[in-house]
Design a protein around this motif. Structure first.
Motif, PDB file in Angstrom:
ATOM      1  N   PRO A  67      47.136   1.496  20.920  1.00  0.00           N
ATOM      2  CA  PRO A  67      48.182   2.521  21.068  1.00  0.00           C
ATOM      3  C   PRO A  67      47.845   3.743  20.214  1.00  0.00           C
ATOM      4  N   ASN A  68      48.218   4.925  20.684  1.00  0.00           N
ATOM      5  CA  ASN A  68      47.977   6.146  19.917  1.00  0.00           C
ATOM      6  C   ASN A  68      49.300   6.615  19.292  1.00  0.00           C
ATOM      7  N   PRO A  69      49.271   7.692  18.491  1.00  0.00           N
ATOM      8  CA  PRO A  69      50.500   8.117  17.793  1.00  0.00           C
ATOM      9  C   PRO A  69      51.682   8.403  18.728  1.00  0.00           C
ATOM     10  N   ALA A  70      51.414   8.750  19.992  1.00  0.00           N
ATOM     11  CA  ALA A  70      52.532   8.998  20.921  1.00  0.00           C
ATOM     12  C   ALA A  70      53.268   7.700  21.245  1.00  0.00           C
ATOM     13  N   HIS A  71      52.530   6.626  21.527  1.00  0.00           N
ATOM     14  CA  HIS A  71      53.189   5.332  21.799  1.00  0.00           C
ATOM     15  C   HIS A  71      54.005   4.897  20.575  1.00  0.00           C
ATOM     16  N   ILE A  72      53.396   5.052  19.406  1.00  0.00           N
ATOM     17  CA  ILE A  72      54.049   4.562  18.179  1.00  0.00           C
ATOM     18  C   ILE A  72      55.311   5.379  17.877  1.00  0.00           C
ATOM     19  N   ALA A  73      55.227   6.700  18.102  1.00  0.00           N
ATOM     20  CA  ALA A  73      56.400   7.556  17.847  1.00  0.00           C
ATOM     21  C   ALA A  73      57.576   7.157  18.742  1.00  0.00           C
ATOM     22  N   LEU A  74      57.302   6.790  19.990  1.00  0.00           N
ATOM     23  CA  LEU A  74      58.407   6.403  20.891  1.00  0.00           C
ATOM     24  C   LEU A  74      59.060   5.100  20.422  1.00  0.00           C
ATOM     25  N   ALA A  75      58.266   4.204  19.848  1.00  0.00           N
ATOM     26  CA  ALA A  75      58.837   2.958  19.314  1.00  0.00           C
ATOM     27  C   ALA A  75      59.704   3.270  18.081  1.00  0.00           C
ATOM     28  N   THR A  76      59.246   4.216  17.268  1.00  0.00           N
ATOM     29  CA  THR A  76      60.029   4.631  16.089  1.00  0.00           C
ATOM     30  C   THR A  76      61.363   5.226  16.530  1.00  0.00           C
ATOM     31  N   LEU A  77      61.318   6.054  17.565  1.00  0.00           N
ATOM     32  CA  LEU A  77      62.551   6.680  18.074  1.00  0.00           C
ATOM     33  C   LEU A  77      63.508   5.616  18.610  1.00  0.00           C
ATOM     34  N   GLU A  78      62.957   4.645  19.336  1.00  0.00           N
ATOM     35  CA  GLU A  78      63.801   3.563  19.878  1.00  0.00           C
ATOM     36  C   GLU A  78      64.542   2.838  18.746  1.00  0.00           C
ATOM     37  N   THR A  79      63.797   2.468  17.705  1.00  0.00           N
ATOM     38  CA  THR A  79      64.418   1.738  16.594  1.00  0.00           C
ATOM     39  C   THR A  79      65.504   2.579  15.937  1.00  0.00           C
ATOM     40  N   ALA A  80      65.196   3.859  15.691  1.00  0.00           N
ATOM     41  CA  ALA A  80      66.168   4.730  15.017  1.00  0.00           C
ATOM     42  C   ALA A  80      67.431   4.878  15.862  1.00  0.00           C
ATOM     43  N   MET A  81      67.266   5.059  17.158  1.00  0.00           N
ATOM     44  CA  MET A  81      68.445   5.244  18.013  1.00  0.00           C
ATOM     45  C   MET A  81      69.260   3.967  18.103  1.00  0.00           C
TER      46      MET A  81
END
Ligand code: NAD
Ligand code: ZN
Length: 236
Positions: A67-81
């Motif tokens: 996974p690249n930083p874009a995939h990881i950022a979307l997972a971070t956003l999911e957790t935060a939301m």
């Protein structure tokens, strides 16, 4: 963060920086194969051995990418939301597993999944880690030559459409990332979301076919644009 509900659509462009080739970028060829040969029911009927070989190679190549930083950022956003009790849904047209390996859980593979197979004989669907061939037997009905990749080919109905439509109708923000906007029904999601009042944002290397429908388009590589966008919306 004032956004309470996000739907994100991703396409092959989000996985490009991980080293997986996109689709149309190479003149309608997918990894040097004509789409009619490897991504239609007719292609499978005409030459099933070639189609098995093609998807075996795609599945095997997943072990060489991360996974690249874009995939990881979307997972971070999911957790935060989710921690805030907000709604988050990620819909991907990709058949790779980089979103789940990046940590995404609220994820729908609308065009299927390289790590799944199905049986044309009995409708069995299940996980697929190794290779398949015309000799692979169905573990449920024991037929031969009925196992096929669990990929939604051209001319077939994408998965989860009811759930996706409902989410599009109730989201505040719809974001499209790394998709050419050439494949329907996904290409029409922006219009549905907009018709029901959502803001719409496109993040892509170049303007997509449906760019005009978006309130805003940001151009650049997903590995840079997506983490920057996620950081900005998570700022208190
Ligand atoms: P596409 O290949 O048609 O379009 C890719 C889009 O991504 C283009 O608009 C391109 O400009 C953009 N792009 C390329 N590199 C980018 C980057 N680094 N950052 C941001 N954007 C970038 O892809 P699609 O719209 O997803 O449609 C292709 C179909 O092919 C899908 O249905 C999918 O199932 C299948 N496919 C999947 C994969 C995969 O799983 N990774 C790969 C190829 C094709
Ligand atoms: Zn079966």
């Amino acid at each position: 963060m004032s956004i309470k509900s996000i739907v994100i659509l991703t396409g092959a462009g989000i996985s490009a920086e991980s080293g997986i080739q996109t689709f149309r970028a190479s003149d309608g060829l997918w990894e040097n194969h004509r789409i009619e040969e490897v991504a239609t029911p007719e292609g499978f009927a005409a030459n099933p051995a070639l189609v098995h070989k093609f998807y075996n190679a795609r599945r095997q190549s997943l072990t060489r990418v991360t996974p690249n930083p874009a995939h990881i950022a979307l997972a971070t956003l999911e957790t935060a939301m989710q921690n805030r009790g907000d709604d988050f849904l990620l819909v991907t047209q990709n058949v790779d597993d980089l979103h789940e390996r990046g940590g995404s859980r609220a994820l729908l593979h609308m065009h299927g999944d390289l790590k799944s197979s199905k049986c044309l004989g009995c409708d069995w669907v299940g996980p697929q880690t190794g290779d398949t061939s015309i000799d692979t037997r169905c573990t449920r009905c024991d037929s031969r030559a009925t196992i096929r990749p669990d990929i939604v080919w051209f001319g077939e109905m994408p998965y989860f459409m009811d759930k996706i439509e409902r989410a599009l109708q109730s989201c505040d923000l719809f974001v499209s990332i790394g998709t050419s906007g050439a494949v329907y029904p996904a290409a029409g999601f922006v219009q549905t979301a907009k018709a029901y009042g959502a803001k719409t944002l496109e993040l892509n290397l170049e303007p997509s076919a449906g760019s005009l429908h978006f309130d805003e388009t940001r151009l650049g590589p997903a590995g840079t644009l997506v983490p920057a966008w996620v950081d900005a919306i998570l700022k208190p």
